[in-house]
Design a protein around this motif. Structure first.
Motif, mmCIF file in Angstrom:
data_model
loop_
_atom_site.group_PDB
_atom_site.id
_atom_site.type_symbol
_atom_site.label_atom_id
_atom_site.label_comp_id
_atom_site.label_asym_id
_atom_site.label_seq_id
_atom_site.Cartn_x
_atom_site.Cartn_y
_atom_site.Cartn_z
ATOM 1 N N SER A 11 44.167 50.630 37.377
ATOM 2 C CA SER A 11 43.143 49.736 36.847
ATOM 3 C C SER A 11 42.524 48.903 37.957
ATOM 4 O O SER A 11 43.148 48.632 38.987
ATOM 5 C CB SER A 11 43.736 48.811 35.783
ATOM 6 N N ALA A 12 41.294 48.481 37.720
ATOM 7 C CA ALA A 12 40.592 47.651 38.693
ATOM 8 C C ALA A 12 41.308 46.320 38.897
ATOM 9 O O ALA A 12 41.393 45.818 40.025
ATOM 10 C CB ALA A 12 39.146 47.413 38.243
ATOM 11 N N LYS A 13 41.833 45.735 37.828
ATOM 12 C CA LYS A 13 42.530 44.450 37.961
ATOM 13 C C LYS A 13 43.773 44.588 38.824
ATOM 14 O O LYS A 13 44.061 43.731 39.671
ATOM 15 C CB LYS A 13 42.899 43.914 36.579
ATOM 16 N N THR A 14 44.527 45.665 38.619
ATOM 17 C CA THR A 14 45.720 45.892 39.436
ATOM 18 C C THR A 14 45.335 46.066 40.896
ATOM 19 O O THR A 14 45.948 45.462 41.793
ATOM 20 C CB THR A 14 46.484 47.128 38.939
ATOM 21 N N ALA A 15 44.321 46.874 41.164
ATOM 22 C CA ALA A 15 43.892 47.101 42.541
ATOM 23 C C ALA A 15 43.369 45.819 43.177
ATOM 24 O O ALA A 15 43.672 45.518 44.345
ATOM 25 C CB ALA A 15 42.819 48.181 42.581
ATOM 26 N N ILE B 4 53.987 47.873 44.226
ATOM 27 C CA ILE B 4 53.115 46.698 44.210
ATOM 28 C C ILE B 4 52.920 46.269 42.761
ATOM 29 O O ILE B 4 52.468 47.052 41.932
ATOM 30 C CB ILE B 4 51.764 47.008 44.873
ATOM 31 N N PRO B 5 53.248 45.012 42.428
ATOM 32 C CA PRO B 5 53.160 44.579 41.027
ATOM 33 C C PRO B 5 51.722 44.418 40.569
ATOM 34 O O PRO B 5 50.818 44.160 41.363
ATOM 35 C CB PRO B 5 53.877 43.224 41.039
ATOM 36 N N SER B 6 51.517 44.575 39.274
ATOM 37 C CA SER B 6 50.199 44.319 38.704
ATOM 38 C C SER B 6 49.946 42.816 38.686
ATOM 39 O O SER B 6 50.842 42.016 38.946
ATOM 40 C CB SER B 6 50.108 44.884 37.288
ATOM 41 N N ALA B 7 48.718 42.436 38.385
ATOM 42 C CA ALA B 7 48.349 41.020 38.398
ATOM 43 C C ALA B 7 49.212 40.225 37.430
ATOM 44 O O ALA B 7 49.418 40.631 36.283
ATOM 45 C CB ALA B 7 46.877 40.860 38.046
ATOM 46 N N GLY B 8 49.719 39.081 37.903
ATOM 47 C CA GLY B 8 50.562 38.262 37.051
ATOM 48 C C GLY B 8 49.785 37.232 36.250
ATOM 49 O O GLY B 8 50.204 36.840 35.165
ATOM 50 N N THR C 63 53.688 32.917 39.807
ATOM 51 C CA THR C 63 54.489 33.960 40.436
ATOM 52 C C THR C 63 53.677 35.247 40.397
ATOM 53 O O THR C 63 52.800 35.406 39.550
ATOM 54 C CB THR C 63 55.824 34.181 39.708
ATOM 55 N N GLY C 64 53.954 36.144 41.312
ATOM 56 C CA GLY C 64 53.197 37.375 41.342
ATOM 57 C C GLY C 64 51.774 37.149 41.839
ATOM 58 O O GLY C 64 51.467 36.168 42.519
ATOM 59 N N SER C 65 50.886 38.054 41.497
ATOM 60 C CA SER C 65 49.519 38.052 42.009
ATOM 61 C C SER C 65 48.557 37.407 41.015
ATOM 62 O O SER C 65 48.807 37.388 39.809
ATOM 63 C CB SER C 65 49.075 39.492 42.303
#
Length: 322
Positions: free
Chosen positions: A112-116, A290-294, A315-317
């Protein structure tokens, strides 16, 4: 009318202004991207506060993902409608932006664009730190500060895939649980904890092979004390404030340490390295390294996103959605 978030002067989040903007036509060798996600990173804060100055007014943000909306002359590899991601160049806090075509990486349909958008800069940073600054592998012991943050989680997961032992530092019990859940072998909790003593205990007084310090301030000097002789320390940020001068005598000859100050922004200017690293990042996303957006924020709430990141509330991105 599209929106952008513009930095009008160096300072606090009050210097960020939401304004209208009109999509621009790409010059030869450029693309116009319509963002579907925009990453939020500490470098955005460093730009805002003037630590890494930009010409003003400026549009912050150095990574994003979206759809190609227009193509300039001399661009053969991209077409309108292509999904892409990029990192390493300011100007992302806007609904659309112009981008040198070589910076764009085609995005597979399963990402997904958000994850990238929330992953590319951290992924490139991790790739730089684990393959170029100090090539890690089986038997390497690492110290990673801020182990529950977006970069800390990525580094830990990637290092564990490479058969490393990871010691992470975090600021709270809750964040310790996050670091452990993402693969950290040992977690040191609390900013006031004697990390040198704890690392010594965990490594049988040997010290770690490699330490990655994105905290800065006085933490860097403490980090130097955690590394074995002929080990390496990478200083990649200063969340805790400016880094005091480090006398060369603190590095050697007794300690025989190497101190690196690598920049992912410099790393991404090397086109061949950038192309290779972005493909490694895509593979890492697919593998779940690599984690998805948090946390998601609207583009016009960029100031709040920066405030939360700066205060350690996340926490996370983090990702902005236009």
């Amino acid at each position: 009318m599209d929106k952008k978030v513009e930095l009008t002067a160096v300072g606090g989040i009050d210097k960020l202004r939401v304004a209208d903007c009109i999509p621009q036509q790409p010059a030869p060798g450029e693309l116009r991207i319509r963002h579907e996600g925009i990453g939020v990173n500490f470098i955005d804060i460093y730009h805002r506060t003037g630590l890494y100055p930009l010409p003003l007014p400026a549009i912050l943000g150095v990574e994003g993902a979206g759809v190609v909306e227009a193509v300039g002359a001399d661009v053969a590899d991209f077409h309108v409608g292509d999904r892409i991601a990029y990192a390493g160049i300011p100007g992302a806090y806007a609904a659309t932006r112009l981008l040198p075509a070589w910076r764009a990486t085609k995005l597979p349909d399963d990402i997904s664009a958000k994850t990238a958008a929330a992953s590319f800069l951290r992924g490139l940073t991790a790739h730089m730190l684990l393959t170029r600054t100090y090539p890690v592998g089986r038997g390497t012991t690492l110290l990673i500060h801020a182990g529950a943050g977006g970069l800390g989680i990525t580094l830990t997961r990637w290092a564990k895939q490479l058969d490393c032992t990871v010691i992470a530092t975090v600021g709270s019990i809750e964040k310790a649980d996050i670091a452990r859940a993402n693969g950290a072998d040992h977690v040191i909790i609390g900013r006031e904890t004697d990390i040198v003593a704890e690392v010594s205990r965990l490594t049988n007084a040997k010290g770690v092979d490699y330490a990655i310090d994105g905290i800065g301030g006085e933490t860097l000097r403490k980090t130097l004390g955690c590394v074995r002789r002929f080990g390496v320390v990478a200083s990649i940020g200063q969340v805790a404030g400016p880094i005091p001068p480090v006398p060369v005598e603190e590095l050697g000859p007794i300690r025989s340490l190497s101190l690196s100050r690598p920049s992912v922004m410099a790393y991404t200017t090397e086109q061949d390295a950038y192309r290779f690293a972005t493909q490694a990042v895509i593979t890492a996303i697919r593998q779940g390294i690599i984690p998805s957006a948090g946390h998601e924020y609207g583009l016009t709430n960029a100031a709040q996103a920066q405030s939360d990141l700066e205060a350690g509330k996340t926490t996370g991105s983090l990702v902005l959605v236009p």
